[in-house]
Design an enzyme around this catalytic site. Sequence first.
Site, PDB file in Angstrom:
ATOM      1  N   GLU A  13       0.909  -1.344  -0.045  1.00 46.79           N
ATOM      2  CA  GLU A  13      -0.017   0.039  -0.125  1.00 46.79           C
ATOM      3  C   GLU A  13       0.746   1.214   0.065  1.00 46.79           C
ATOM      4  O   GLU A  13       0.505   2.445  -0.562  1.00 46.79           O
ATOM      5  CB  GLU A  13      -0.932  -0.061   1.283  1.00 46.79           C
ATOM      6  CG  GLU A  13      -2.002  -1.218   1.199  1.00 46.79           C
ATOM      7  CD  GLU A  13      -3.059  -1.064   0.120  1.00 46.79           C
ATOM      8  OE1 GLU A  13      -3.282   0.188  -0.691  1.00 46.79           O
ATOM      9  OE2 GLU A  13      -3.761  -2.070  -0.541  1.00 46.79           O
ATOM     10  N   THR A  26       1.246   5.474  -7.640  1.00 52.30           N
ATOM     11  CA  THR A  26       2.091   4.678  -8.615  1.00 52.30           C
ATOM     12  C   THR A  26       1.301   3.480  -8.923  1.00 52.30           C
ATOM     13  O   THR A  26       0.480   2.964  -8.312  1.00 52.30           O
ATOM     14  CB  THR A  26       3.383   4.132  -7.745  1.00 52.30           C
ATOM     15  OG1 THR A  26       4.150   5.107  -7.071  1.00 52.30           O
ATOM     16  CG2 THR A  26       4.284   3.579  -8.989  1.00 52.30           C
ATOM     17  N   TYR A  45       8.346   9.641  -5.244  1.00 54.58           N
ATOM     18  CA  TYR A  45       8.013  10.332  -4.006  1.00 54.58           C
ATOM     19  C   TYR A  45       8.560   9.568  -3.236  1.00 54.58           C
ATOM     20  O   TYR A  45       8.038   8.707  -2.149  1.00 54.58           O
ATOM     21  CB  TYR A  45       6.547   9.610  -3.939  1.00 54.58           C
ATOM     22  CG  TYR A  45       5.570  10.036  -4.890  1.00 54.58           C
ATOM     23  CD1 TYR A  45       5.227  11.341  -5.071  1.00 54.58           C
ATOM     24  CD2 TYR A  45       5.238   9.423  -6.265  1.00 54.58           C
ATOM     25  CE1 TYR A  45       4.273  12.010  -6.201  1.00 54.58           C
ATOM     26  CE2 TYR A  45       4.448  10.037  -7.181  1.00 54.58           C
ATOM     27  CZ  TYR A  45       4.077  11.279  -7.359  1.00 54.58           C
ATOM     28  OH  TYR A  45       3.131  11.709  -8.383  1.00 54.58           O
ATOM     29  N   TYR A  67      -6.349   6.153   4.577  1.00 52.63           N
ATOM     30  CA  TYR A  67      -6.528   5.061   3.670  1.00 52.63           C
ATOM     31  C   TYR A  67      -5.316   3.844   4.041  1.00 52.63           C
ATOM     32  O   TYR A  67      -5.975   2.798   3.944  1.00 52.63           O
ATOM     33  CB  TYR A  67      -5.748   5.770   2.119  1.00 52.63           C
ATOM     34  CG  TYR A  67      -5.950   4.473   1.254  1.00 52.63           C
ATOM     35  CD1 TYR A  67      -6.935   3.760   0.614  1.00 52.63           C
ATOM     36  CD2 TYR A  67      -4.626   3.822   0.821  1.00 52.63           C
ATOM     37  CE1 TYR A  67      -6.940   2.636  -0.033  1.00 52.63           C
ATOM     38  CE2 TYR A  67      -4.485   2.974   0.009  1.00 52.63           C
ATOM     39  CZ  TYR A  67      -5.613   2.319  -0.246  1.00 52.63           C
ATOM     40  OH  TYR A  67      -5.436   1.195  -1.464  1.00 52.63           O
ATOM     41  N   ASP A 102      -9.898   4.606  -2.344  1.00 51.99           N
ATOM     42  CA  ASP A 102      -8.788   5.048  -3.267  1.00 51.99           C
ATOM     43  C   ASP A 102      -9.381   5.706  -4.425  1.00 51.99           C
ATOM     44  O   ASP A 102     -10.570   5.715  -4.511  1.00 51.99           O
ATOM     45  CB  ASP A 102      -7.584   3.946  -3.365  1.00 51.99           C
ATOM     46  CG  ASP A 102      -8.169   2.649  -4.370  1.00 51.99           C
ATOM     47  OD1 ASP A 102      -9.556   2.763  -4.612  1.00 51.99           O
ATOM     48  OD2 ASP A 102      -7.477   1.987  -4.917  1.00 51.99           O
ATOM     49  N   CYS A 129     -14.582  -0.676 -14.257  1.00 53.62           N
ATOM     50  CA  CYS A 129     -15.096   0.646 -13.996  1.00 53.62           C
ATOM     51  C   CYS A 129     -14.031   1.516 -14.094  1.00 53.62           C
ATOM     52  O   CYS A 129     -13.684   2.525 -13.436  1.00 53.62           O
ATOM     53  CB  CYS A 129     -15.810   0.730 -12.558  1.00 53.62           C
ATOM     54  SG  CYS A 129     -16.790   2.215 -12.641  1.00 53.62           S
TER      55      CYS A 129
END
Length: 348
Positions: free
Chosen positions: A45, A51, A90, A128, A146, A198
């Site tokens: 996670e 990413t 990051y 999250y 997310d 989706c």
Amino acid sequence: MRELPRADDLLVWYDRHARAMPWRVPPAARQAGVTPDPYRVWMSEIMLQQTTVAAVKSYFETFTERWPTVTDLAGAADEDVMAAWAGLGYYARARNLLKCARVIAEDYGGSFPREHADLLLLPGVGPYTAAAVSSIAYDAPETVLDGNVERVMARIFNDHTPLPQAKPVFHNYASSLTPPLRPGDYAQAVMDLGATICTPKNPACGLCPWRSNCAAWAEGTAAELPKKMPKKRKPTRLGIAYLAKRVDGAWLLERRPDKGLLGGMLGWPGSDWGDAPTEAPPIRAQWKETTAEARHTFTHFHLRLTVKTALVPMDRAPDRGEFVEPNVFERDDLPTVMRKAYDLGKGS
């Protein structure tokens, strides 16, 4: 009034179509009693933040082979972890990864806390990630939200509130659908639904297990959701990267400060990044400028680096940084923007 989608319908779909990922316990194994490793869930996670799954897989496998437990990671040298992270971007995530591992090793005896409130106290763990670890690793009915889940919620409820303002609304929607049974599989199922069916463009509504409950499908608005606020234009910053090579093949590198962009990473000595970079060569030399710039885009700005190269004698000491011997230097240990500069300047 349209009925809300049923978690059971999504779980039946997930049991057949779950994506195979190195950090995931497949649904059949989960139902047979195999429990997910919280360390692997947490690691995945953190890596997946901003990413893609495709980019993360090889990094995840490298990290978990080299540091198979959170205690192993806690004992790793900072520079080894930062080098292994290079290219994933990051970099604050990598620093927080180490901080979190050390807190768990020292304060929790090497075991991840089970309580959601305790997870939220860990370095680098926000709402999250805490919800994902609680749900996926411990099967707690926490709400995981997310980007994929936001898109599914916007379409199921045909909600045109733009992001990011809509996040609390979408969280409430997602919470209302989270089941008490198999919440870990459900969390992964709804993320898989967003990632494979989706999708942002051209959603495959004909294959969706929730199609008959989707308000956006009924209204023909699925492709335009979720709405988003217009993005601000990113500014461009300028800088200079100095690539000094000693006659024996050693390269002059400098470790960046722990705080800030690329914190703790090795890179080329350079100027500040701004509107008008000031010349600040790290060593006295005859500097040559490459014909092309190293260009890179960060979250909030574009960067254009002028690359300057020089060949220096063995007896010349740098004003900052240190030479790394050619048998130790690894291009792939550099962050992406520094690799781009190297590729431009290595032959100069």
